[in-house]
Design a protein around this motif. Structure first.
Motif, PDB file in Angstrom:
ATOM      1  N   PRO A   1       0.825  -1.219   0.000  1.00  0.00           N
ATOM      2  CA  PRO A   1       0.000   0.000   0.000  1.00  0.00           C
ATOM      3  C   PRO A   1       0.851   1.258   0.000  1.00  0.00           C
ATOM      4  O   PRO A   1       1.961   1.278   0.548  1.00  0.00           O
ATOM      5  CB  PRO A   1      -0.809  -0.124   1.307  1.00  0.00           C
ATOM      6  CG  PRO A   1      -0.731  -1.560   1.685  1.00  0.00           C
ATOM      7  CD  PRO A   1       0.576  -2.058   1.185  1.00  0.00           C
ATOM      8  N   ASN A   2       0.317   2.320  -0.589  1.00  0.00           N
ATOM      9  CA  ASN A   2       1.081   3.568  -0.583  1.00  0.00           C
ATOM     10  C   ASN A   2       0.904   4.294   0.747  1.00  0.00           C
ATOM     11  O   ASN A   2       0.049   3.960   1.570  1.00  0.00           O
ATOM     12  CB  ASN A   2       0.702   4.460  -1.771  1.00  0.00           C
ATOM     13  CG  ASN A   2      -0.635   5.152  -1.604  1.00  0.00           C
ATOM     14  OD1 ASN A   2      -0.917   5.753  -0.577  1.00  0.00           O
ATOM     15  ND2 ASN A   2      -1.480   5.075  -2.612  1.00  0.00           N
TER      16      ASN A   2
ATOM     17  N   ALA B   1       2.981  -2.640   9.741  1.00  0.00           N
ATOM     18  CA  ALA B   1       3.764  -3.410   8.778  1.00  0.00           C
ATOM     19  C   ALA B   1       2.831  -3.953   7.702  1.00  0.00           C
ATOM     20  O   ALA B   1       1.634  -4.143   7.938  1.00  0.00           O
ATOM     21  CB  ALA B   1       4.471  -4.569   9.485  1.00  0.00           C
ATOM     22  N   ILE B   2       3.390  -4.180   6.545  1.00  0.00           N
ATOM     23  CA  ILE B   2       2.583  -4.778   5.485  1.00  0.00           C
ATOM     24  C   ILE B   2       2.170  -6.182   5.905  1.00  0.00           C
ATOM     25  O   ILE B   2       2.843  -6.833   6.706  1.00  0.00           O
ATOM     26  CB  ILE B   2       3.363  -4.809   4.161  1.00  0.00           C
ATOM     27  CG1 ILE B   2       4.706  -5.530   4.340  1.00  0.00           C
ATOM     28  CG2 ILE B   2       3.582  -3.410   3.636  1.00  0.00           C
ATOM     29  CD1 ILE B   2       5.532  -5.604   3.104  1.00  0.00           C
TER      30      ILE B   2
ATOM     31  N   ASP C   1      -1.651   0.578  -7.594  1.00  0.00           N
ATOM     32  CA  ASP C   1      -1.509   0.278  -6.171  1.00  0.00           C
ATOM     33  C   ASP C   1      -2.260  -0.989  -5.806  1.00  0.00           C
ATOM     34  O   ASP C   1      -3.254  -1.369  -6.442  1.00  0.00           O
ATOM     35  CB  ASP C   1      -2.035   1.438  -5.320  1.00  0.00           C
ATOM     36  CG  ASP C   1      -1.166   2.670  -5.444  1.00  0.00           C
ATOM     37  OD1 ASP C   1       0.034   2.509  -5.743  1.00  0.00           O
ATOM     38  OD2 ASP C   1      -1.683   3.794  -5.258  1.00  0.00           O
ATOM     39  N   ALA C   2      -1.816  -1.598  -4.707  1.00  0.00           N
ATOM     40  CA  ALA C   2      -2.465  -2.797  -4.191  1.00  0.00           C
ATOM     41  C   ALA C   2      -3.519  -2.415  -3.157  1.00  0.00           C
ATOM     42  O   ALA C   2      -3.610  -1.263  -2.716  1.00  0.00           O
ATOM     43  CB  ALA C   2      -1.428  -3.722  -3.568  1.00  0.00           C
ATOM     44  N   ILE C   3      -4.329  -3.409  -2.757  1.00  0.00           N
ATOM     45  CA  ILE C   3      -5.360  -3.179  -1.734  1.00  0.00           C
ATOM     46  C   ILE C   3      -4.668  -2.829  -0.419  1.00  0.00           C
ATOM     47  O   ILE C   3      -3.774  -3.543   0.044  1.00  0.00           O
ATOM     48  CB  ILE C   3      -6.233  -4.434  -1.554  1.00  0.00           C
ATOM     49  CG1 ILE C   3      -6.971  -4.753  -2.866  1.00  0.00           C
ATOM     50  CG2 ILE C   3      -7.216  -4.246  -0.416  1.00  0.00           C
ATOM     51  CD1 ILE C   3      -7.732  -6.060  -2.836  1.00  0.00           C
ATOM     52  N   PRO C   4      -5.041  -1.721   0.232  1.00  0.00           N
ATOM     53  CA  PRO C   4      -4.350  -1.295   1.461  1.00  0.00           C
ATOM     54  C   PRO C   4      -4.730  -2.161   2.657  1.00  0.00           C
ATOM     55  O   PRO C   4      -5.903  -2.314   2.991  1.00  0.00           O
ATOM     56  CB  PRO C   4      -4.844   0.151   1.654  1.00  0.00           C
ATOM     57  CG  PRO C   4      -6.180   0.179   0.978  1.00  0.00           C
ATOM     58  CD  PRO C   4      -6.096  -0.777  -0.167  1.00  0.00           C
ATOM     59  N   SER C   5      -3.719  -2.732   3.284  1.00  0.00           N
ATOM     60  CA  SER C   5      -3.947  -3.553   4.472  1.00  0.00           C
ATOM     61  C   SER C   5      -2.642  -3.632   5.247  1.00  0.00           C
ATOM     62  O   SER C   5      -1.574  -3.841   4.663  1.00  0.00           O
ATOM     63  CB  SER C   5      -4.427  -4.948   4.078  1.00  0.00           C
ATOM     64  OG  SER C   5      -4.709  -5.701   5.226  1.00  0.00           O
ATOM     65  N   TYR C   6      -2.704  -3.450   6.573  1.00  0.00           N
ATOM     66  CA  TYR C   6      -1.513  -3.464   7.421  1.00  0.00           C
ATOM     67  C   TYR C   6      -1.767  -4.301   8.668  1.00  0.00           C
ATOM     68  O   TYR C   6      -2.894  -4.407   9.149  1.00  0.00           O
ATOM     69  CB  TYR C   6      -1.127  -2.046   7.875  1.00  0.00           C
ATOM     70  CG  TYR C   6      -0.734  -1.089   6.781  1.00  0.00           C
ATOM     71  CD1 TYR C   6       0.564  -1.055   6.287  1.00  0.00           C
ATOM     72  CD2 TYR C   6      -1.661  -0.195   6.257  1.00  0.00           C
ATOM     73  CE1 TYR C   6       0.927  -0.166   5.290  1.00  0.00           C
ATOM     74  CE2 TYR C   6      -1.308   0.698   5.255  1.00  0.00           C
ATOM     75  CZ  TYR C   6      -0.013   0.712   4.777  1.00  0.00           C
ATOM     76  OH  TYR C   6       0.337   1.590   3.793  1.00  0.00           O
TER      77      TYR C   6
ATOM     78  N   VAL D   1      -0.596  -6.960  17.095  1.00  0.00           N
ATOM     79  CA  VAL D   1      -1.548  -6.544  18.124  1.00  0.00           C
ATOM     80  C   VAL D   1      -2.757  -5.830  17.524  1.00  0.00           C
ATOM     81  O   VAL D   1      -3.557  -5.229  18.249  1.00  0.00           O
ATOM     82  CB  VAL D   1      -0.866  -5.630  19.168  1.00  0.00           C
ATOM     83  CG1 VAL D   1       0.168  -6.395  19.962  1.00  0.00           C
ATOM     84  CG2 VAL D   1      -0.248  -4.398  18.483  1.00  0.00           C
ATOM     85  N   GLY D   2      -2.879  -5.865  16.216  1.00  0.00           N
ATOM     86  CA  GLY D   2      -4.025  -5.207  15.586  1.00  0.00           C
ATOM     87  C   GLY D   2      -3.845  -5.204  14.078  1.00  0.00           C
ATOM     88  O   GLY D   2      -2.900  -5.791  13.526  1.00  0.00           O
ATOM     89  N   MET D   3      -4.735  -4.515  13.409  1.00  0.00           N
ATOM     90  CA  MET D   3      -4.631  -4.434  11.951  1.00  0.00           C
ATOM     91  C   MET D   3      -5.379  -3.204  11.451  1.00  0.00           C
ATOM     92  O   MET D   3      -6.217  -2.627  12.169  1.00  0.00           O
ATOM     93  CB  MET D   3      -5.192  -5.689  11.286  1.00  0.00           C
ATOM     94  CG  MET D   3      -6.671  -5.912  11.479  1.00  0.00           C
ATOM     95  SD  MET D   3      -7.276  -7.321  10.538  1.00  0.00           S
ATOM     96  CE  MET D   3      -7.020  -6.740   8.861  1.00  0.00           C
ATOM     97  N   PHE D   4      -5.048  -2.815  10.231  1.00  0.00           N
ATOM     98  CA  PHE D   4      -5.731  -1.715   9.551  1.00  0.00           C
ATOM     99  C   PHE D   4      -6.142  -2.224   8.179  1.00  0.00           C
ATOM    100  O   PHE D   4      -5.301  -2.649   7.389  1.00  0.00           O
ATOM    101  CB  PHE D   4      -4.815  -0.495   9.415  1.00  0.00           C
ATOM    102  CG  PHE D   4      -5.438   0.660   8.685  1.00  0.00           C
ATOM    103  CD1 PHE D   4      -6.167   1.619   9.376  1.00  0.00           C
ATOM    104  CD2 PHE D   4      -5.313   0.808   7.305  1.00  0.00           C
ATOM    105  CE1 PHE D   4      -6.747   2.694   8.709  1.00  0.00           C
ATOM    106  CE2 PHE D   4      -5.890   1.863   6.636  1.00  0.00           C
ATOM    107  CZ  PHE D   4      -6.617   2.807   7.346  1.00  0.00           C
ATOM    108  N   ASP D   5      -7.435  -2.182   7.910  1.00  0.00           N
ATOM    109  CA  ASP D   5      -7.970  -2.654   6.636  1.00  0.00           C
ATOM    110  C   ASP D   5      -8.605  -1.478   5.912  1.00  0.00           C
ATOM    111  O   ASP D   5      -9.684  -1.013   6.277  1.00  0.00           O
ATOM    112  CB  ASP D   5      -9.001  -3.761   6.880  1.00  0.00           C
ATOM    113  CG  ASP D   5      -9.464  -4.428   5.579  1.00  0.00           C
ATOM    114  OD1 ASP D   5      -9.080  -3.926   4.498  1.00  0.00           O
ATOM    115  OD2 ASP D   5     -10.180  -5.433   5.648  1.00  0.00           O
TER     116      ASP D   5
END
Length: 841
Positions: free
Chosen positions: A160-161, A291-292, A434-439, A457-461
């Motif tokens: 992701p950018n 992190a990716i 760009d790719a689908i953003p996910s961390y 400990v978590g994630m961002f979608d």
């Protein structure tokens, strides 16, 4: 430029930062310039390069993907700098060892390039490839600037950018209440664009930057020390660092030497999983960052163990990497680095050095997985190109590419539309490449063996709805100082947290009931908490302004909610009941006097004082006492109109009767003179006319008042802001004061006439008592005016009632107390002779 090379039908280029810094040679104008020296081996980047080789070999063995076709690769070291990255891409384009040729050799079947990790290097690589229209897929370059299709039309990425990364970091800051943060970036496009994106992301979140510092491109200890002093002495206890591990590594060494503590570091995705930094600087426990997403690459660990320098006798890069990994050396003529005599010769069976265990760290593939995806994206695109059905192609007239002569720009067309699944993840690109953003949210925690572990400990979608992208397991986080969030659950104050607080103010946040007061000349995050003014509330934390309550509402003591204002009027409370009792008592007393006069109506003292006028006065006084009751209770339209009109008419009637009595007294004693015939003009009929006429004037004034601007109920919110005073507005102030003025005029006339008659002969000259009663009446109403104007709320009405009752009692006692005294206690004086005694003598 040496690297990993393998021939094939089609070639995939690979550029990886297998060294993380470059040492420039000293300038010597008398000799041929020497080449820059790549230093600082990065085992993680070597693993990325090995992942590309593994993916190519895996595809070549596949029977379903590109059957009967062989892929090759050319992998070169960028040394984590734009200049050497450009040399690396030229090596990829022009076959191996371009630095040993005077001229670039001819091109070969290179279809795409996988690289680079740093955004600044990717910008250089992409611009170098653009004239050839060769697509590249980055596995770790996140700068949002690379999404610009006009500047980078051939650029793709499987990471992701930074627009999404900074959005995730901004939401992380907001989640933990960090409103005052510092930012440190590398002096490259990656750092500059990340900072720009972060400023935009936090703009509407009440988060401010305490400072922004840039790590110099070329290491400068003086500048680094300056940055560290700012970090150490700033009130911001949270620092966001956007930097690659190459620039960050020496910076962290100085950070450690200066023993800076109490700082919460937020890592960008460029170094949050950097094992080199984590292993070298274990004091960074508690660091958190995005992190990716990780993925699985089955079989890669076994493949990583296959690197053997004996298979590459002429590849100096392989020998150098092997020496770094295993602590041995192999003498060869092409080596770029001097071989240390202290290292033993390589046999190919040496154990891996502990400090480079990151090379075999396969517990959580992230960047490695991205490299793996990038190779498969190219392979699937090439497979789709070769499988094109005539008449259904993406080119002019729906044509397909010539499979015997494929150009890179044709592959890009398929790369833009490619869609496939790998390790349970769907891979595709949007219109910007760009790719689908996910961390994954990563927390650095110390393991049981004392090493740093990267714990999710978590994630961002980014594909979820706005406001729901971030998920955090607070209880799983370990903060700086090795304290976990879960250990705080037993605290008395549940709102407190174990993590550091970072804000530019005395208090953490402004509680409900207060608002932010921004400090002039300072950032918006630097503010004081000011309690809301009376009549205003704030029911949210960190309110910018207090909301005024509606007109009929007022703020509570805590200034958190609007409550209905107290409505105040003279009700039947203690004061109202007391005035009611006094009013009724006065009316009863007046009625009793009337009954006494009625019972003794034939006695001289009653008859001599014109009993008819006395009855009128007593009846009007009863009405005066009773009209005071109209002033007690909640004002209504009818009660407001009756209050003043009843009061004014009854008092006018009473004063008119007294005026008539005064004229009779004055005329009676004047008529005793010879030739005076005045009494014939003041007979009973004329007295009634005088009373009626004087009262009629008041009735007319009241009628005009009620017709033009009658009194009405009025909510007075101006006198007291915290309550509503329900009162009767007079409607017309002119009419009100005309009514009072007319009564005052009558009283003054009575007073003057009675004063003139006070010394006339007779044992019961009533003019004395009329004079005294009028004096009391006027004194009461003169005192009433300032008291009425200055009294607040219901006391205004109480003052008016008091004036009515006081003047009524004054008239009652002054006019009728002496007569009742004679009638009831001194009946022997109730004779004609006694009353006329002075006249007889």
């Amino acid at each position: 430029m040496p690297g990993f090379l393998a021939d094939g039908d089609y070639i995939i280029g690979g550029i990886f930062p297998m060294h993380y810094r470059v040492e420039l040679p000293p300038t010597n104008y008398t000799q041929k310039p020497a080449s820059a020296q790549c230093l600082g081996f990065d085992p993680r980047a070597l693993r990325w390069a090995q992942a590309l080789r593994f993916a190519v070999k895996e595809i070549n063995r596949s029977e379903n993907l590109l059957p009967n076709l062989t892929l090759g690769y050319r992998i070169h070291d960028s040394c984590a700098t734009p200049l050497t990255a450009q040399r690396a891409v030229l090596s990829v384009l022009n076959r191996p060892y371009e630095d040993q040729n005077d001229m670039c050799s001819g091109a070969d079947p290179l279809l795409a390039v996988v690289g680079e990790s740093g955004s600044s290097q990717s910008i250089v690589v992409s611009r170098t490839l653009q004239p050839l229209r060769t697509p590249m897929i980055s596995y770790f370059s996140t700068c949002s600037c690379l999404s610009n299709r006009r500047e980078f039309p051939t650029f793709f990425r499987v990471v992701p950018n930074d627009d999404y990364q900074v959005k995730a970091i901004a939401q992380l800051l907001k989640h933990f209440g960090w409103t005052w943060v510092g930012v440190v970036t590398e002096d490259h496009d990656y750092g500059r664009f990340a900072l720009q994106g972060l400023r935009i992301a936090i703009k509407d979140m009440d988060i401010c930057l305490a400072y922004h510092q840039m790590i110099p491109k070329v290491y400068n200890r003086e500048k680094v020390l300056e940055i560290l002093n700012i970090i150490k002495f700033s009130t911001a206890r949270v620092v966001v660092i956007f930097s690659g591990e190459g620039e960050l590594y020496p910076f962290m060494k100085e950070y450690m030497d200066h023993n800076i503590t109490g700082i919460q570091l937020i890592a960008s995705e460029a170094w949050v999983t950097a094992s080199v930094i984590a292993e070298t600087y274990p004091f960074l426990t508690g660091t958190i960052g995005f992190a990716i997403r990780h993925g699985m690459v089955p079989g890669l660990r076994d493949y990583l163990l296959t690197v053997n320098p004996l298979r590459y006798p002429n590849n100096s890069l392989v020998h150098e990497l092997w020496a770094a990994l295993y602590g041995c050396s192999m003498q060869h003529p092409g080596s770029r680095s001097p071989v240390s005599p202290e290292l033993p010769s390589c046999t190919g069976s040496e154990p891996l050095l502990k400090q480079h265990s990151a090379y075999l760290n396969t517990s959580s593939f992230r960047v490695t997985y991205n490299v793996y995806k990038a190779v498969y994206a190219i392979a699937h695109s090439l497979h789709n190109l070769l499988s094109c059905e005539p008449g259904k192609g993406p080119f002019q007239n729906s044509s397909c590419a010539n499979t015997t002569s494929i150009y890179p720009w044709q592959l890009q067309q398929y790369l833009q539309d490619v869609s496939f699944s790998i390790s349970g993840e769907k891979v595709n690109f949007d219109e910007k490449g760009d790719a689908i953003p996910s961390y994954d949210l990563i927390n650095w925690q110390r393991g049981t063996a004392g090493n740093i572990e990267f714990v999710k400990v978590g994630m961002f979608d980014g594909s979820r709805d706005a406001g729901k992208e971030l998920f955090i397991q607070d209880e799983a986080i370990v903060w700086t100082g090795h304290q976990s969030e879960a250990s705080c659950t037993h605290w008395v104050f549940q709102y407190m947290r174990c993590h550091l607080l970072s804000f530019c103010r005395v208090r953490w946040s402004c509680t409900p009931g207060s608002r932010k007061a921004f400090r002039p000349g300072e950032p918006l995050c630097c503010f004081d908490c000011v309690p809301c003014d009376s009549g205003k509330i704030s029911n949210q934390t960190d309110s910018i302004d207090c909301t005024p309550c509606p007109e009929d509402y007022w703020s509570n003591a805590a200034r958190t909610e609007c409550i209905v204002k107290t409505v105040e009027f003279l009700s039947h409370d203690a004061m109202g009941l007391a005035l009611t009792v006094i009013s009724i008592a006065g009316a009863c007393l007046t009625a009793a006097v009337l009954s006494v006069f009625t019972h003794h109506r034939n006695t001289p003292i009653v008859r001599v004082n014109n009993s008819e006028l006395s009855y009128f006065i007593l009846l009007s006084l009863v009405l005066c006492f009773l009209c005071a009751l109209l002033f007690i209770g909640e004002p209504t339209p009818w009660s407001c109109m009756l209050r003043h009109t009843a009061f004014s008419i009854t008092f006018s009637l009473c004063i008119s009767c007294i005026l008539g009595k005064t004229l009779v007294v004055l005329a009676a004693f004047t008529a005793a003179r010879p030739g005076n015939n005045i009494m014939k003009w003041l007979g009973p009929k004329q007295q009634r006319v005088i009373i009626f006429s004087c009262t009629l004037v008041q009735v007319v004034i009241c009628a005009v008042w009620l017709a033009a601007a009658p009194p009405f109920p009025f909510k007075n919110t101006q006198y007291s802001r915290s309550k509503i005073i329900l009162e009767c507005s007079v409607g017309s102030s002119l009419a009100f004061w005309c009514v009072l003025g007319y009564i005052g005029l009558q009283a003054c006339l009575c007073f003057v006439l009675a004063f003139l008659a006070r010394k006339l002969p007779g044992n019961f000259n009533e003019a004395k008592y009329i004079t005294f009663s009028m004096l009391i009446f006027c004194a009461v109403w003169l005192a009433f005016i300032p008291a009425y104007i200055s009294s607040p709320g219901k006391f205004t009405v109480a003052v008016e009632i008091f004036a009515i009752l006081a003047s009524s009692f004054g008239l009652l006692f002054c006019l009728f107390a002496p007569k009742c005294y004679i009638i009831l206690l001194k009946p022997e004086r109730n004779t004609k002779q006694h009353l006329m005694g002075r006249v007889i003598t």
